[in-house]
Design a protein around this motif. Structure first.
Motif, PDB file in Angstrom:
ATOM      1  N   ALA A 117     -41.492  31.764 -32.115  1.00 22.45           N
ATOM      2  CA  ALA A 117     -40.965  31.928 -30.767  1.00 22.45           C
ATOM      3  C   ALA A 117     -39.488  32.279 -30.788  1.00 22.45           C
ATOM      4  N   VAL A 121     -40.424  37.176 -32.303  1.00 15.04           N
ATOM      5  CA  VAL A 121     -41.030  37.665 -31.063  1.00 15.04           C
ATOM      6  C   VAL A 121     -40.961  39.181 -31.017  1.00 15.04           C
ATOM      7  N   VAL A 128     -47.557  33.937 -30.297  1.00 13.92           N
ATOM      8  CA  VAL A 128     -46.488  33.697 -29.340  1.00 13.92           C
ATOM      9  C   VAL A 128     -46.983  34.073 -27.952  1.00 13.92           C
ATOM     10  N   ASN A 142     -45.245  28.778 -28.675  1.00 20.00           N
ATOM     11  CA  ASN A 142     -45.927  29.114 -29.914  1.00 20.00           C
ATOM     12  C   ASN A 142     -47.380  28.669 -29.757  1.00 20.00           C
TER      13      ASN A 142
END
Length: 169
Positions: A117, A121, A128, A142
Motif C-alpha cells: 500500500a 501501488v 492493494v 492491503n
C-alpha cells in the motif's frame, strides 16, 4: 445542429468527471511513489496534509494505548504507570516522526519488500484496494493482509492528500 454540440459537450464533461473519479486516486498514489523514489521530498510533501496526518496518528496511537491499558495483564501498578508515561510521549514522538524527510524514508524503506500500500501501488496490483468513501475520501488497504490498517486520503481541490492512517487493531 446546435443540440448535437450541447449533448457532445455534456457527454465530454461527464466522461471527464467519471475519469477523474476513477483515475485520480491511482494517479495520486503513482505521483507519491515517484516523488519518494526520486527523493523529491518537496513534491512528496505536497501530497501529505501533515497537521491532519499527525492528529490522526496521535488519536490512533492514544486509543491503542488506552485499549492496551484495559487488558487484565496490564492492571498492575507498574504496567499502568508505564502506559500512562508512554501516552504522554505520543504527541512529541508523532510530531518528530511525521515530517517530509521521515515520510520520504518510509516510502523508500525496503523498496522491493515494503508494504504494497505504500511502495508498490500501481493500478495493476491485485493485493492493494482503493475504497472510495464519497467524493471527498478514499482509503488504501492491503487486501492480502487481514487487518484494518489503511491510508486515508482526502480531496483538496481536484487533487488528494494523505490525511490519516488507520493502524491495525
Amino acid at each position: 445542429m446546435r443540440k448535437g454540440y450541447v449533448i457532445g459537450a455534456i457527454a465530454l464533461l461527464l466522461a471527464l468527471g467519471v475519469g477523474w473519479y476513477l483515475g485520480s486516486p491511482k494517479w495520486t498514489l503513482y505521483q507519491m511513489r515517484e516523488a519518494a523514489q526520486d527523493g523529491d521530498t518537496d513534491k512528496l510533501a505536497e501530497y501529505i496534509d501533515f497537521p491532519a496526518l499527525r492528529a490522526s496518528l496521535k488519536e490512533e496511537m492514544k486509543a491503542s494505548a488506552a485499549a492496551e491499558m484495559q487488558k487484565p495483564e496490564n492492571k498492575d501498578g507498574f504496567a499502568a504507570l508505564g502506559m500512562a508515561f508512554g501516552m504522554t510521549m505520543i504527541d512529541n514522538m508523532v510530531d518528530g516522526m511525521v515530517t517530509p524527510t521521515a515520510m520520504r524514508k518510509v516510502f523508500l524503506a525496503n523498496k522491493d519488500k515494503g508494504p504494497p500500500a505504500v511502495t508498490k501501488v500501481d493500478g495493476s496490483r491485485e493485493d492493494v484496494a482503493i475504497e472510495r468513501h464519497g467524493m471527498d475520501r478514499f482509503f488504501v488497504r492491503n487486501d492480502a493482509a487481514s487487518s484494518s490498517a489503511a491510508l486515508i486520503f482526502t480531496r483538496h481541490g481536484l487533487g488528494w492528500q494523505l490525511s490519516g492512517m488507520r493502524l491495525p487493531e
